[in-house]
Design a protein around this motif. Structure first.
Motif, PDB file in Angstrom:
ATOM      1  N   UNK A 194       0.840  -1.195  -0.026  1.00 35.45           N
ATOM      2  CA  UNK A 194       0.080  -0.146  -0.091  1.00 35.45           C
ATOM      3  C   UNK A 194       0.931   1.098   0.016  1.00 35.45           C
ATOM      4  N   UNK A 195       1.809   1.319   0.695  1.00 37.18           N
ATOM      5  CA  UNK A 195       2.740   2.494   0.790  1.00 37.18           C
ATOM      6  C   UNK A 195       4.243   2.113   1.210  1.00 37.18           C
ATOM      7  N   UNK A 196       5.062   3.146   1.152  1.00 36.29           N
ATOM      8  CA  UNK A 196       6.420   2.991   1.683  1.00 36.29           C
ATOM      9  C   UNK A 196       6.878   4.478   2.144  1.00 36.29           C
ATOM     10  N   UNK A 197       7.703   4.306   3.131  1.00 35.29           N
ATOM     11  CA  UNK A 197       8.219   5.495   3.903  1.00 35.29           C
ATOM     12  C   UNK A 197       9.751   5.048   3.991  1.00 35.29           C
ATOM     13  N   UNK A 198      10.484   6.256   3.780  1.00 33.15           N
ATOM     14  CA  UNK A 198      11.866   6.306   4.007  1.00 33.15           C
ATOM     15  C   UNK A 198      12.103   7.224   5.236  1.00 33.15           C
ATOM     16  N   UNK A 199      12.883   6.798   6.230  1.00 29.23           N
ATOM     17  CA  UNK A 199      13.193   7.530   7.431  1.00 29.23           C
ATOM     18  C   UNK A 199      14.211   7.239   8.093  1.00 29.23           C
ATOM     19  N   UNK A 200      14.484   7.976   9.101  1.00 30.11           N
ATOM     20  CA  UNK A 200      15.703   7.620  10.012  1.00 30.11           C
ATOM     21  C   UNK A 200      15.415   6.346  10.749  1.00 30.11           C
ATOM     22  N   UNK A 201      16.313   5.456  11.028  1.00 25.39           N
ATOM     23  CA  UNK A 201      15.949   4.286  11.792  1.00 25.39           C
ATOM     24  C   UNK A 201      15.911   4.549  13.394  1.00 25.39           C
ATOM     25  N   UNK A 202      14.889   4.990  13.785  1.00 22.87           N
ATOM     26  CA  UNK A 202      14.424   5.246  15.265  1.00 22.87           C
ATOM     27  C   UNK A 202      13.207   4.739  15.593  1.00 22.87           C
ATOM     28  N   UNK A 203      13.005   4.389  16.800  1.00 26.57           N
ATOM     29  CA  UNK A 203      11.742   4.068  17.442  1.00 26.57           C
ATOM     30  C   UNK A 203      10.598   5.102  17.049  1.00 26.57           C
ATOM     31  N   UNK A 204      10.778   6.277  17.552  1.00 24.07           N
ATOM     32  CA  UNK A 204      10.143   7.398  17.387  1.00 24.07           C
ATOM     33  C   UNK A 204       9.570   7.533  15.759  1.00 24.07           C
ATOM     34  N   UNK A 205      10.651   7.643  15.066  1.00 26.83           N
ATOM     35  CA  UNK A 205      10.200   7.478  13.808  1.00 26.83           C
ATOM     36  C   UNK A 205       9.320   6.281  13.205  1.00 26.83           C
ATOM     37  N   UNK A 206       9.523   5.061  13.834  1.00 26.69           N
ATOM     38  CA  UNK A 206       8.806   3.848  13.332  1.00 26.69           C
ATOM     39  C   UNK A 206       7.407   4.034  13.685  1.00 26.69           C
ATOM     40  N   UNK A 207       7.289   4.780  15.050  1.00 31.50           N
ATOM     41  CA  UNK A 207       5.710   4.936  15.861  1.00 31.50           C
ATOM     42  C   UNK A 207       5.047   5.964  14.815  1.00 31.50           C
ATOM     43  N   UNK A 208       5.716   7.010  14.398  1.00 28.16           N
ATOM     44  CA  UNK A 208       5.070   8.180  13.820  1.00 28.16           C
ATOM     45  C   UNK A 208       4.671   7.403  12.414  1.00 28.16           C
TER      46      UNK A 208
END
Length: 328
Positions: A194-208
């Motif tokens: 359905x969708x893909x996101x690139x982000x920093x590898x942090x729990x906070x970013x994974x939560x968001x």
């Protein structure tokens, strides 16, 4: 029974040969007659993956009579800091450098400078795109991505997946996500990404990221994660939404929080790398190079797929630093 996934035989990688890897396939060399100083650059020691890797570097160096100068960039977003750290090592005239690159393209110029100074660079885990490195030591990230795809194909068969693909420009994350998507699109028509996101590898970013996915898509059956820091955040979001254990989570790496969540059934699958082995092999390679011994251009360290059913069988001595260990 756990499934051990190892590169077998000799693989053609462009013009490069990849030697088959097993726990004993790159043995410790004889202790050299002199003590070498080896610089080590890692992205973030707050991540247990790199803490385990640091233990591998430092313990192996001690066994071989070498000295390690360890630098932590503080995160994948700090390319300038890692470049400055590597320039310091070059100026200090270390004998060799072990580099875990925070950016593939971004580290090209500084690897050029090391090569010009006659300092061999051992590229570990996350790749620089500079071809002047002496050897690359890593997990086969393509296999890691495909392993997660095959697992979801077998367990899910039909459903919707969202992807947390980690930092853009970091080879390990990009290769895993690319191979996951390619395998699903080719072999699993019942699974829709359905969708893909690139982000920093942090729990906070994974939560968001996961909170946003849950708000955007009414039905999610699985969350793909390129590494377990974002997977931990995904698990937190699913717990808050009352969907823990109902939505599959697949990830790479196996820090203590991930192990706990696998045991609880919140994380469905973890593809486990061997960061301690990576660090050990990197120091062995550096010593061999400095002692004028031949080394391959590429070594794959072993990986394995772990679920709740076989989590107790994992040999953590190749995965994590001993409890309470901190780098000197």
């Amino acid at each position: 029974m756990r499934r051990i996934l190892v590169a077998c035989g000799v693989l053609a990688v462009g013009a490069t040969l990849a030697w088959a890897s097993s726990h004993e396939s790159f043995p410790r060399p004889a202790k050299p007659s002199r003590s070498y100083t080896i610089g080590v650059l890692v992205p973030q020691l707050t991540n247990p993956h790199f803490l385990g890797q640091a233990y591998g570097y430092m313990d192996e160096a001690e066994r071989l009579g070498a000295r390690v100068i360890l630098h932590d960039a503080g995160g994948y977003q700090y390319l300038d800091k890692q470049i400055a750290q590597m320039e310091d090592l070059i100026a200090s005239k270390v004998d060799a450098i072990c580099l875990v690159a925070v950016s593939g393209p971004g580290t090209v110029p500084v690897v050029d400078r090391a090569a010009a100074a006659g300092i061999p660079v051992v590229n570990v885990n996350v790749m620089t795109t500079n071809e002047k490195v002496a050897i690359r030591i890593r997990s086969d990230d393509t296999v890691i991505g495909e392993t997660m795809a095959k697992f979801l194909h077998e367990r899910l068969r039909k459903g919707s997946v969202v992807m947390q693909s980690g930092p853009a420009g970091a080879s390990a994350f990009e290769l895993r996500a690319k191979s996951f998507r390619a395998w699903v699109e080719k072999n699993s028509p019942g699974i829709k990404i359905l969708g893909e996101r690139h982000s920093l590898n942090t729990p906070d970013q994974g939560l968001k990221n996961t909170e946003d996915f849950l708000q955007t898509f009414p039905q999610i059956d699985a969350v793909y994660n390129s590494a377990d820091f974002v997977a931990i955040g995904a698990a937190q979001a699913l717990k808050a939404a009352g969907k823990a254990g109902k939505v599959m989570i697949v990830t790479a790496d196996f820090q203590p929080d991930t192990e706990r969540m696998v045991r609880e059934g919140v994380v469905t699958q973890a593809v486990v790398q061997q960061p301690v082995t990576m660090g050990r092999w990197a120091i062995r390679a550096a010593v061999n190079i400095l002692e004028k011994r031949e080394v391959p251009k590429l070594l794959y360290t072993p990986i394995l797929s772990v679920t709740k059913d076989d989590v107790a069988t994992v040999d953590l001595s190749t995965v994590r630093a001993p409890a309470g260990w901190k780098p000197k």
